[in-house]
Design an enzyme around this catalytic site. Structure first.
Site, PDB file in Angstrom:
ATOM      1  N   ASP A  54       2.892   0.624   7.469  1.00 18.67           N
ATOM      2  CA  ASP A  54       1.564   1.214   7.639  1.00 18.67           C
ATOM      3  C   ASP A  54       0.950   0.864   8.992  1.00 18.67           C
ATOM      4  OD1 ASP A  54       1.755   2.321   5.129  1.00 18.67           O
ATOM      5  OD2 ASP A  54       0.675   0.708   4.139  1.00 18.67           O
ATOM      6  N   GLY A  55       1.169  -0.360   9.446  1.00 22.48           N
ATOM      7  CA  GLY A  55       0.615  -0.767  10.732  1.00 22.48           C
ATOM      8  C   GLY A  55       1.146   0.062  11.882  1.00 22.48           C
ATOM      9  N   ASN A 123      -8.019   4.561   8.787  1.00 24.85           N
ATOM     10  CA  ASN A 123      -8.255   3.676   7.644  1.00 24.85           C
ATOM     11  C   ASN A 123      -9.704   3.217   7.551  1.00 24.85           C
ATOM     12  OD1 ASN A 123      -5.853   3.601   6.251  1.00 24.85           O
ATOM     13  ND2 ASN A 123      -5.503   1.418   6.549  1.00 24.85           N
ATOM     14  N   THR A 168      -7.475   1.892  -0.062  1.00 26.79           N
ATOM     15  CA  THR A 168      -6.472   1.058  -0.733  1.00 26.79           C
ATOM     16  C   THR A 168      -6.062  -0.130   0.133  1.00 26.79           C
ATOM     17  OG1 THR A 168      -4.720   2.505   0.112  1.00 26.79           O
ATOM     18  CG2 THR A 168      -5.548   2.969  -2.098  1.00 26.79           C
ATOM     19  N   ALA A 169      -6.755  -0.347   1.236  1.00 27.16           N
ATOM     20  CA  ALA A 169      -6.398  -1.423   2.155  1.00 27.16           C
ATOM     21  C   ALA A 169      -7.434  -2.549   2.092  1.00 27.16           C
ATOM     22  CB  ALA A 169      -6.243  -0.863   3.571  1.00 27.16           C
ATOM     23  N   SER A 171     -10.671  -2.652   2.278  1.00 30.51           N
ATOM     24  CA  SER A 171     -11.816  -2.404   1.405  1.00 30.51           C
ATOM     25  C   SER A 171     -11.502  -2.763  -0.049  1.00 30.51           C
ATOM     26  CB  SER A 171     -12.238  -0.935   1.501  1.00 30.51           C
ATOM     27  OG  SER A 171     -13.285  -0.638   0.601  1.00 30.51           O
ATOM     28  N   LEU A 172     -10.313  -2.417  -0.505  1.00 35.92           N
ATOM     29  CA  LEU A 172      -9.906  -2.739  -1.868  1.00 35.92           C
ATOM     30  C   LEU A 172      -9.856  -4.251  -2.079  1.00 35.92           C
ATOM     31  CD1 LEU A 172      -8.786  -1.805  -4.641  1.00 35.92           C
ATOM     32  CD2 LEU A 172      -6.506  -1.851  -3.618  1.00 35.92           C
TER      33      LEU A 172
END
Length: 269
Positions: A54-55, A123, A168-169, A171-172
């Site tokens: 993802d990064g 994101n 889903t990152a 913040s989750l």
């Protein structure tokens, strides 16, 4: 079709054979391609194959959005929530783009402006107290307004403003809700707020959010996981939906929640 191949350089030695296999297949299919080492080399591409996690995708997402380049992610990293295929499915990924019979999904992005600076994020934006040795600050006071109405005054470590993709990152992890990717909404999540009533707020993505610091605190400005600036004076940030979108090539599988269960290791019977 002109394709680019971008990969995490740290894993090149371990994945050299996979990279050569991909290039050999593209050459066989007559697809024009090149390896991408720098952002400036993206110009003129139609598709970018991103080999990484993802990064790696987040690193190139905003620049691809500005150039209308479609992204196909193959997971050579860890979580790979943004990738469409796992490493062992690279043949299937190549079949998809070589056939041209693929669908795309567009993901909303944030536009962040303050002073004379402007950024876009796939994101999230994080406005966070600085923890650097030279710029250390304790909790920071931030005021949030949506379309001119006060939402809250946060005494906290900072705030996260996230898209559905980014929900889903970070913040989750900070207690925010998961937003389905087709929602026209963003989420504002405080980080370790010193209050019992300060909670995440989901708001319409067509609204305009303002975050203002009320004192001269050292603040890190973090876009998609990367510190892009540190501000030390009273600053007002304006956040709204960007005109740019990140476009991903997809198989057309719409089962977001199944992917959520698998990627986040939540098991359900």
């Amino acid at each position: 079709m002109k394709a680019g191949i971008y990969f995490n350089k740290k894993h090149l030695k371990d994945n050299a054979l996979y990279l050569e296999k991909i290039e050999s297949r593209l050459k066989k299919e007559g697809v024009e391609f090149k390896r991408i080492a720098e952002i400036t080399e993206l110009d003129g591409l139609d598709i970018l194959l991103v080999l990484g996690g993802d990064g790696t995708i987040l690193y190139v997402a905003s620049e691809c959005a500005k150039r209308n380049i479609k992204i196909l992610g193959i997971n050579y990293g860890h979580l790979g929530f943004l990738t469409e295929y796992e490493q062992e499915k690279s043949d299937e990924a190549l079949n998809l783009i070589c056939s041209g019979k693929y669908k795309t999904k567009k993901r909303a992005m944030l536009e962040i402006t303050y002073g004379d600076k402007k950024f876009i994020a796939l994101n999230e934006l994080v406005i966070q107290r600085s923890t650097g040795v030279q710029n250390f600050s304790n909790t920071v006071a931030l005021k949030a307004e949506i379309d001119g109405s006060t939402v809250d005054n946060y005494l906290s470590d900072g705030v996260i403003i996230s898209t559905p993709t980014g929900s889903t990152a970070y913040s989750l992890s900070a207690g925010g809700s998961i937003l389905a990717p087709d929602l026209n909404a963003f989420i504002l999540t405080p980080i370790c707020a010193h209050s019992l009533h300060s909670r995440p707020v989901v708001f319409n993505a067509d609204s305009e959010l303002k975050i203002a610091s009320s004192e001269n605190s050292k603040l890190n400005v973090i876009i998609d996981g990367k510190i892009v600036d540190t501000v030390s004076v009273k600053t007002s940030f304006t956040i709204k939906k960007s005109d740019f979108v990140t476009e991903f090539i997809t198989r057309g599988d719409k089962d977001f929640f199944n992917k959520l269960l698998i990627k986040l290791n939540i098991w359900s019977k």
